[in-house]
Design a protein around this motif. Structure first.
Motif, mmCIF file in Angstrom:
data_model
loop_
_atom_site.group_PDB
_atom_site.id
_atom_site.type_symbol
_atom_site.label_atom_id
_atom_site.label_comp_id
_atom_site.label_asym_id
_atom_site.label_seq_id
_atom_site.Cartn_x
_atom_site.Cartn_y
_atom_site.Cartn_z
ATOM 1 N N ILE A 505 49.491 41.133 26.784
ATOM 2 C CA ILE A 505 50.742 40.918 27.505
ATOM 3 C C ILE A 505 50.485 40.835 29.010
ATOM 4 O O ILE A 505 51.092 40.005 29.727
ATOM 5 N N ALA A 506 49.593 41.674 29.527
ATOM 6 C CA ALA A 506 49.284 41.644 30.963
ATOM 7 C C ALA A 506 48.657 40.316 31.360
ATOM 8 O O ALA A 506 49.018 39.720 32.397
ATOM 9 N N LYS A 507 47.725 39.823 30.587
ATOM 10 C CA LYS A 507 47.099 38.549 30.918
ATOM 11 C C LYS A 507 48.067 37.388 30.738
ATOM 12 O O LYS A 507 48.004 36.393 31.486
ATOM 13 N N TRP A 508 48.959 37.505 29.768
ATOM 14 C CA TRP A 508 49.914 36.421 29.553
ATOM 15 C C TRP A 508 50.909 36.321 30.716
ATOM 16 O O TRP A 508 51.240 35.229 31.178
ATOM 17 N N ASN A 509 51.391 37.449 31.217
ATOM 18 C CA ASN A 509 52.335 37.427 32.332
ATOM 19 C C ASN A 509 51.704 36.945 33.626
ATOM 20 O O ASN A 509 52.421 36.533 34.560
ATOM 21 N N SER A 510 50.383 36.988 33.732
ATOM 22 C CA SER A 510 49.713 36.554 34.963
ATOM 23 C C SER A 510 49.886 35.063 35.224
ATOM 24 O O SER A 510 49.691 34.615 36.361
ATOM 25 N N ILE A 511 50.273 34.299 34.214
ATOM 26 C CA ILE A 511 50.442 32.862 34.419
ATOM 27 C C ILE A 511 51.606 32.562 35.361
ATOM 28 O O ILE A 511 51.601 31.549 36.077
ATOM 29 N N LEU A 512 52.602 33.462 35.422
ATOM 30 C CA LEU A 512 53.741 33.253 36.312
ATOM 31 C C LEU A 512 53.328 33.377 37.773
ATOM 32 O O LEU A 512 53.907 32.709 38.652
ATOM 33 N N ASN A 513 52.363 34.246 38.082
ATOM 34 C CA ASN A 513 51.831 34.323 39.440
ATOM 35 C C ASN A 513 50.885 33.165 39.738
ATOM 36 O O ASN A 513 50.844 32.647 40.856
ATOM 37 N N HIS A 514 50.134 32.766 38.746
ATOM 38 C CA HIS A 514 49.133 31.723 38.951
ATOM 39 C C HIS A 514 49.796 30.394 39.318
ATOM 40 O O HIS A 514 49.276 29.657 40.178
ATOM 41 N N VAL A 515 50.916 30.039 38.689
ATOM 42 C CA VAL A 515 51.559 28.750 38.978
ATOM 43 C C VAL A 515 52.184 28.745 40.374
ATOM 44 O O VAL A 515 52.533 27.672 40.887
ATOM 45 N N ARG A 516 52.319 29.945 41.019
ATOM 46 C CA ARG A 516 52.848 30.042 42.390
ATOM 47 C C ARG A 516 51.730 30.212 43.417
ATOM 48 O O ARG A 516 51.977 30.544 44.573
ATOM 49 N N ASP A 517 50.462 30.023 42.974
ATOM 50 C CA ASP A 517 49.286 30.162 43.828
ATOM 51 C C ASP A 517 49.094 31.614 44.265
ATOM 52 O O ASP A 517 48.610 31.904 45.358
ATOM 53 N N VAL A 518 49.484 32.549 43.377
ATOM 54 C CA VAL A 518 49.263 33.977 43.590
ATOM 55 C C VAL A 518 48.306 34.440 42.513
ATOM 56 O O VAL A 518 48.593 34.315 41.311
ATOM 57 N N HIS A 519 47.153 35.030 42.930
ATOM 58 C CA HIS A 519 46.098 35.336 41.963
ATOM 59 C C HIS A 519 45.788 36.819 41.880
ATOM 60 O O HIS A 519 44.774 37.211 41.297
ATOM 61 N N THR A 520 46.633 37.666 42.488
ATOM 62 C CA THR A 520 46.544 39.111 42.315
ATOM 63 C C THR A 520 47.810 39.578 41.611
ATOM 64 O O THR A 520 48.909 39.049 41.854
ATOM 65 N N HIS A 521 47.638 40.591 40.725
ATOM 66 C CA HIS A 521 48.736 40.978 39.857
ATOM 67 C C HIS A 521 48.964 42.490 39.936
ATOM 68 O O HIS A 521 48.047 43.268 40.254
ATOM 69 N N GLU A 522 50.193 42.898 39.610
ATOM 70 C CA GLU A 522 50.572 44.299 39.717
ATOM 71 C C GLU A 522 50.166 45.120 38.506
ATOM 72 O O GLU A 522 50.042 46.340 38.612
ATOM 73 N N ASP A 523 49.962 44.507 37.369
ATOM 74 C CA ASP A 523 49.610 45.240 36.150
ATOM 75 C C ASP A 523 48.188 45.778 36.276
ATOM 76 O O ASP A 523 47.246 45.021 36.555
ATOM 77 N N PRO A 524 47.979 47.104 36.080
ATOM 78 C CA PRO A 524 46.623 47.669 36.251
ATOM 79 C C PRO A 524 45.626 47.193 35.197
ATOM 80 O O PRO A 524 44.417 47.273 35.439
ATOM 81 N N LEU A 525 46.114 46.706 34.066
ATOM 82 C CA LEU A 525 45.191 46.214 33.038
ATOM 83 C C LEU A 525 44.593 44.858 33.407
ATOM 84 O O LEU A 525 43.533 44.489 32.882
ATOM 85 N N TYR A 526 45.237 44.149 34.327
ATOM 86 C CA TYR A 526 44.708 42.849 34.756
ATOM 87 C C TYR A 526 45.218 42.625 36.181
ATOM 88 O O TYR A 526 46.340 42.157 36.394
ATOM 89 N N THR A 527 44.387 42.949 37.139
ATOM 90 C CA THR A 527 44.811 42.958 38.548
ATOM 91 C C THR A 527 44.500 41.671 39.299
ATOM 92 O O THR A 527 45.117 41.415 40.340
ATOM 93 N N MET A 528 43.540 40.873 38.825
ATOM 94 C CA MET A 528 43.150 39.674 39.566
ATOM 95 C C MET A 528 42.650 38.606 38.600
ATOM 96 O O MET A 528 42.035 38.913 37.573
ATOM 97 N N CYS A 529 42.927 37.344 38.964
ATOM 98 C CA CYS A 529 42.434 36.220 38.152
ATOM 99 C C CYS A 529 40.915 36.182 38.190
ATOM 100 O O CYS A 529 40.295 36.481 39.233
ATOM 101 N N GLU A 530 40.311 35.803 37.110
ATOM 102 C CA GLU A 530 38.862 35.796 36.985
ATOM 103 C C GLU A 530 38.227 34.523 37.533
ATOM 104 O O GLU A 530 37.009 34.467 37.697
ATOM 105 N N HIS A 531 39.040 33.494 37.810
ATOM 106 C CA HIS A 531 38.467 32.251 38.320
ATOM 107 C C HIS A 531 38.194 32.388 39.820
ATOM 108 O O HIS A 531 38.724 33.275 40.497
ATOM 109 N N ALA A 532 37.359 31.519 40.321
ATOM 110 C CA ALA A 532 37.017 31.557 41.747
ATOM 111 C C ALA A 532 38.206 31.115 42.584
ATOM 112 O O ALA A 532 38.900 30.143 42.251
ATOM 113 N N ILE A 533 38.475 31.822 43.682
ATOM 114 C CA ILE A 533 39.588 31.498 44.571
ATOM 115 C C ILE A 533 39.141 30.384 45.518
ATOM 116 O O ILE A 533 38.152 30.525 46.251
#
Length: 711
Positions: A505-533
């Protein structure tokens, strides 16, 4: 006995005449041409000695000849005696025509009997007139059709008066008696005189038709001979009728025209040849006979069924080529009596092996899915397939008939799953988890049974893609088309890279930040995108947090049902192999063809055996060892071409195994196999719940809507 001297002229060595009143060669040395040698005549010596004298080869042992092997192989026309050879064999022999003896190489020390080539009875006396040259009695012009060496064994003829040693080197053997006969229809081109039908014997099935029988006058001559190659493994050819008749138009003895009658039985042809001049006759059959059934008819029925072909389509091909074929009723009799029992038996044997293997494993991961025989809620059959995802093997198939068993097509999937799990539990299989689609009844059933349940990613991605496409077609939402492929890839990555429901669920919700060019996330289980910035030059592709398209996307991706489904995404195994198996079923059981319950079940088993044998084929390689690929245009890519690995050729070992099973075991004794077939519960037809009206009254009440009177 008399003694004469004659000149040797390299004459041929042929058969003995007139019960040992023939002459014998007594050479003292190797004779040369025009050399005088001694002969001994048993009986009255002729007053005049012809120029060409014939020596009987039956009275010499095999070691007396120089080219016996070549002569038997057909490479030499005349036998050559060794120097110093003396006749030592004086056993009784039959009266053999010179021409017949010169062409037969397996007639040494035959019992005294009348040969079919002889036109008269044995002569008590013998004259010199019978010692003519080999070609003296033959006409000057000879038909081309009889220039070949005459051999009973090669033509497969059955002559009632012929010596059995001239027909075959192996004794005749009648196949074992079977509990019942299953004969084909009788199609007579020219009925044989005096032919009668075989009487119905005890133990016939209810479908037995006396008209579908082999005439009794032919039955004794239609028995198959033993051969080192089984009949179903022998090569077959397409032979034209006029080519066959060319072999029987002329008598092989007197070379005159013969009377020829033919009789057909499906693909079987029987030819009876009768010479009115020398009374020569023979019976030729195009196929061996198994019991009372032509082997070719049964072989063709088995080939059609096991290959998944349609008899109706095969019949169209045969009718187009004018090939002879039996009726559909005959094909169904073959299927009920031999083919379907063999298919069910072979599947049960292979299934027992797979279940025995699974019962010994500690962690079994299964995939399940249902396939209906027609789309929508009008399906008659639903087949539920259970696959071992670790080995990509079909372990069970359950066939459910909707109205008669569950009351509707929406209940078939749960019923099929229930039956499969009951079978697995009875065989001691310890289930770790199961991967299926999101069928509501299946979810509830597995939740109550406390079985770990995962969802297939492809089914969720398919439904999500359809909803995203609908949103992208709305006003001010066209930009979403640029993100559809990334969102589809994100759901696969979420399932494969997560180990728990919360992480998914944490990784799935990260797509909403990614489409806005935001690659850090508030959920502690997944805090940052793994791709290169990296910085992007095209800022128009990013979505704005307060835009209409982003609000609709957020509502779709974070609704309660979507998050619940994402939490149960299968981490490693999917049901894509089951979808591939469903495409294999289409080859054996197309959705536009109606089958009986047993017929549908057997075709599902054939599809499963075909899939299990060819599922894990390696990738094909070139001669240099380079892996081979082929271009592929998937429908979901909308014209985008991709490279697809090319597999090695398909194998059909299961077909060969069932061919041997049918012809060597089921056909010999079908009773134990038929009992297994009858043990299967077959639900009643859908029309059985209705009362069948009288057909005549129904026809009388028929009226087309276009022919109704004025209202």
């Amino acid at each position: 006995m008399a003694f004469k001297r004659a000149r040797h002229n390299n004459c041929s060595v042929i058969g003995c005449r007139d019960e040992h009143r023939s002459l014998f060669l007594v050479p003292s040395s190797k004779p040369q041409k025009n050399q005088w040698i001694d002969f001994i005549f048993f009986g009255n010596a002729p007053t005049q000695i012809p120029k060409a004298l014939h020596v009987c080869g039956k009275h010499f042992t095999d070691d007396c000849f120089l080219n016996l092997g070549q002569h038997r192989a057909g490479l030499a026309k005349r036998l050559k005696l060794k120097s110093g050879s003396v006749p030592t064999l004086f056993g009784s022999t039959d009266i053999t025509h010179p021409r017949q003896a010169s062409t037969s190489n397996a007639c040494f020390q035959l019992p005294l009997s009348r040969d079919v080539a002889c036109q008269t009875d044995h002569l008590e006396t013998h004259t010199v007139g019978t010692q003519l040259c080999l070609k003296t009695l033959q006409p000057k012009i000879k038909s081309e059709g009889v220039q070949a060496t005459f051999s009973c064994k090669d033509f497969g003829v059955g002559m009632s008066n012929a010596d059995p040693l001239c027909l075959s080197s192996t004794p005749l053997k009648r196949p074992p008696k079977r509990p019942r006969l299953d004969l084909d229809e009788l199609l007579e081109d020219n009925p044989l005189e005096g032919s009668s039908l075989v009487e119905a014997s005890r133990g016939h099935a209810s479908t037995y038709d006396p008209a579908d029988s082999i005439p009794a006058s032919l039955y004794s001559s239609l028995q198959s001979k033993d051969s080192s190659t089984p009949t179903h493994n022998s090569k077959k050819y397409i032979v034209y009728e006029n080519c066959i008749m060319d072999l029987f138009n002329l008598c092989p003895v007197c070379t005159r025209a013969c009377e020829v009658r033919t009789q057909t039985l499906g693909t079987f042809l029987s030819v009876k040849q009768l010479c009115p001049h020398c009374t020569f006759s023979r019976q030729w059959n195009s196929q061996p006979i198994l019991g009372s059934m032509p082997a070719g008819n049964l072989n063709l029925s088995v080939a059609i069924y096991l290959s998944g072909a349609s008899f109706i389509q095969i019949k169209k091909v045969f009718n187009t080529m004018k090939l002879q074929l039996f009726r559909y009723k005959t094909f169904r009799r073959h299927a009920r009596a031999f083919i379907e029992p063999a298919v069910i038996h072979h599947w049960k044997v292979t299934q027992d092996v797979n279940l025995q293997r699974l019962s010994q494993e500690k962690k079994v991961i299964l995939g399940g899915d249902m396939r209906a025989d027609s789309p929508g809620y009008s399906a008659k059959y639903g087949s539920y397939t259970m696959m071992d995802l670790n080995t990509n093997t079909i372990v069970d198939i359950q066939l459910v008939q909707q109205s008669s068993e569950v009351g509707g097509s929406c209940h078939m999937e749960k019923e099929g799953l229930t039956r499969s799990l009951a079978l697995l539990e009875s065989r001691g299989v310890n289930l770790d988890c199961i991967v299926t689609d999101r069928h509501p009844q299946v979810q509830k059933f597995l939740r109550e049974r406390k079985i770990t349940h995962y969802y297939d990613v492809w089914h969720i991605a398919k439904g999500l893609s359809k909803k995203l496409e609908e949103i992208s077609k709305q006003k001010d939402c066209e930009i979403l088309k640029r993100w559809m492929k990334s969102i589809n890839n994100h759901i696969y990555w979420t399932a494969a890279s997560s180990t728990s429901e919360r992480e998914r669920i944490a990784k799935w919700n990260s797509i909403l930040n990614h489409v806005r060019d935001v690659h850090t996330h508030e959920d502690p289980l997944y805090t940052m995108c793994e791709h290169a910035i990296r910085k992007t030059t095209d800022k128009s592709k990013w979505l704005q947090a307060d835009s209409q398209v982003f609000n609709k996307l957020e509502k779709l991706l974070t609704n309660k049902r979507m998050l619940k489904d994402v939490a149960k995404l299968s981490p490693h195994h999917q049901t894509s192999s089951l979808e591939s198996f469903h495409s294999v079923i289409l080859r054996f059981a197309p959705k536009n063809v109606v089958f009986t319950f047993i017929g549908m079940l057997c075709r599902l088993y054939l599809a499963a055996m075909h899939y299990n044998e060819n599922a894990d084929r390696p990738q094909a390689e070139t001669e240099e060892g380079v892996p081979r690929f082929k271009m592929y245009f998937p429908k979901g890519r909308k014209g985008e071409c991709i490279a697809k690995p090319e597999k090695t050729q398909l194998t059909f070992g299961y077909v060969a195994d069932m061919m041997d099973l049918i012809f060597e075991e089921v056909f010999v004794n079908p009773t134990p196999y038929t009992e297994s077939l009858l043990a299967i519960h077959v639900p009643e037809d859908l029309s059985a719940q209705y009362e069948k009206p009288d057909k005549d009254k129904l026809i009388a009440s028929f009226m087309s809507r276009f022919k109704r009177g004025a209202v």
